[in-house]
Design an enzyme around this catalytic site. Sequence first.
Site, PDB file in Angstrom:
ATOM      1  N   ASN A 164       0.793  -1.230   0.000  1.00 17.29           N
ATOM      2  CA  ASN A 164       0.000   0.000   0.000  1.00 17.29           C
ATOM      3  C   ASN A 164       0.825   1.280   0.000  1.00 17.29           C
ATOM      4  O   ASN A 164       0.268   2.378  -0.040  1.00 17.29           O
ATOM      5  CB  ASN A 164      -0.938   0.016   1.212  1.00 17.29           C
ATOM      6  CG  ASN A 164      -2.034  -1.025   1.103  1.00 17.29           C
ATOM      7  OD1 ASN A 164      -2.381  -1.458   0.010  1.00 17.29           O
ATOM      8  ND2 ASN A 164      -2.575  -1.433   2.249  1.00 17.29           N
TER       9      ASN A 164
ATOM     10  N   HIS B 175      -5.882  -3.160 -15.347  1.00 14.84           N
ATOM     11  CA  HIS B 175      -4.501  -2.810 -15.656  1.00 14.84           C
ATOM     12  C   HIS B 175      -4.377  -2.099 -17.003  1.00 14.84           C
ATOM     13  O   HIS B 175      -3.304  -1.614 -17.346  1.00 14.84           O
ATOM     14  CB  HIS B 175      -3.615  -4.053 -15.625  1.00 14.84           C
ATOM     15  CG  HIS B 175      -3.355  -4.563 -14.244  1.00 14.84           C
ATOM     16  ND1 HIS B 175      -2.684  -5.739 -13.985  1.00 14.84           N
ATOM     17  CD2 HIS B 175      -3.677  -4.044 -13.024  1.00 14.84           C
ATOM     18  CE1 HIS B 175      -2.613  -5.931 -12.667  1.00 14.84           C
ATOM     19  NE2 HIS B 175      -3.202  -4.917 -12.075  1.00 14.84           N
TER      20      HIS B 175
END
Length: 318
Positions: A91, A187
């Site tokens: 993250n 993506h």
Amino acid sequence: MINISGIIFLLVTIPFGIVMADLRVGFYNSTCPNAESIVRQVVQNRFRTDPSITAALLRMHFHDCFVRGCDASILIDSTKSKSSEKDASPNLTVRGYELIDEAKKNLEAACPSTVSCADIITIATRDSVALAGGPNYIIPTGRRDGLVSSVSEVSLPSPSFSVSQALQSFSAKGLTLNDMVTLLGAHTVGIAHCNFFQARLFNFQGTSKPDPTMDPTLVAILSKVCGSGSNPAAFLDQNTSFVFDNQFYNQILLNRGVLLLDEQLALDKLSAPMVLNFARNGAAFQQSFANAMVKMGSIQVLVGTAGEIRQNCRVFNQ
């Protein structure tokens, strides 16, 4: 499809039992009727100057929902005594928090203590996808914000996983192989930092050579990108990098997948037929993506009186 105020929305099919009764379309109609338009305006303003925000919000939403469910636990700032999900290694490159803050500030001014941070993430992600050319799907709302955010609970599928390994992670969240192949299609607007794929360029599986499944021209391009040592990023779709379309699937069919997992989608017999279908049929991908996002956005949601409605998305209410 249906038309609401001139905006085309995709209808989605939601498997029975996935969405809880208190999670519904139009949840804020009476308590904060302009909630979604307030979020949309913030996203539109940001997208005009930064189209990469679509990828950022998609990543934030995914990383939030895969840990404790879609409860905005990823938004909590760490304290001196406790590290939150933000501090977990996967993250550290998540971004877009300030957009969520701005939307929350505007919502608090219009409807205090009404709209959850979890719903803001979900709505903002949907709107950013639509702005990039993707589907504008109808989403149920009514999520509440979680009361726990711990760095130790973050466990996300690795970009170096095989298809089977990744499927185990997705299946644990109630998602299917088709959902996984579809969601990884995000993506098409994504980026990845070199540390996530540079082994494929220089020393694949200890061979001191590039991954033989990667297009040599792409290897050469990415080797230059990653040669600086500063861990820059590369587009995951080298063709239409800021457009939410099906070109990602066409790219991986040409051995131009940047991440190992992305390329494996085209090579593995389990997922290859789905990749081929989405590469040929952009409309099928967009509809499947809308369905999968609604399904993902319903993972382990808190509803009713569970959790809270945060006043500041970065901290728990006192």
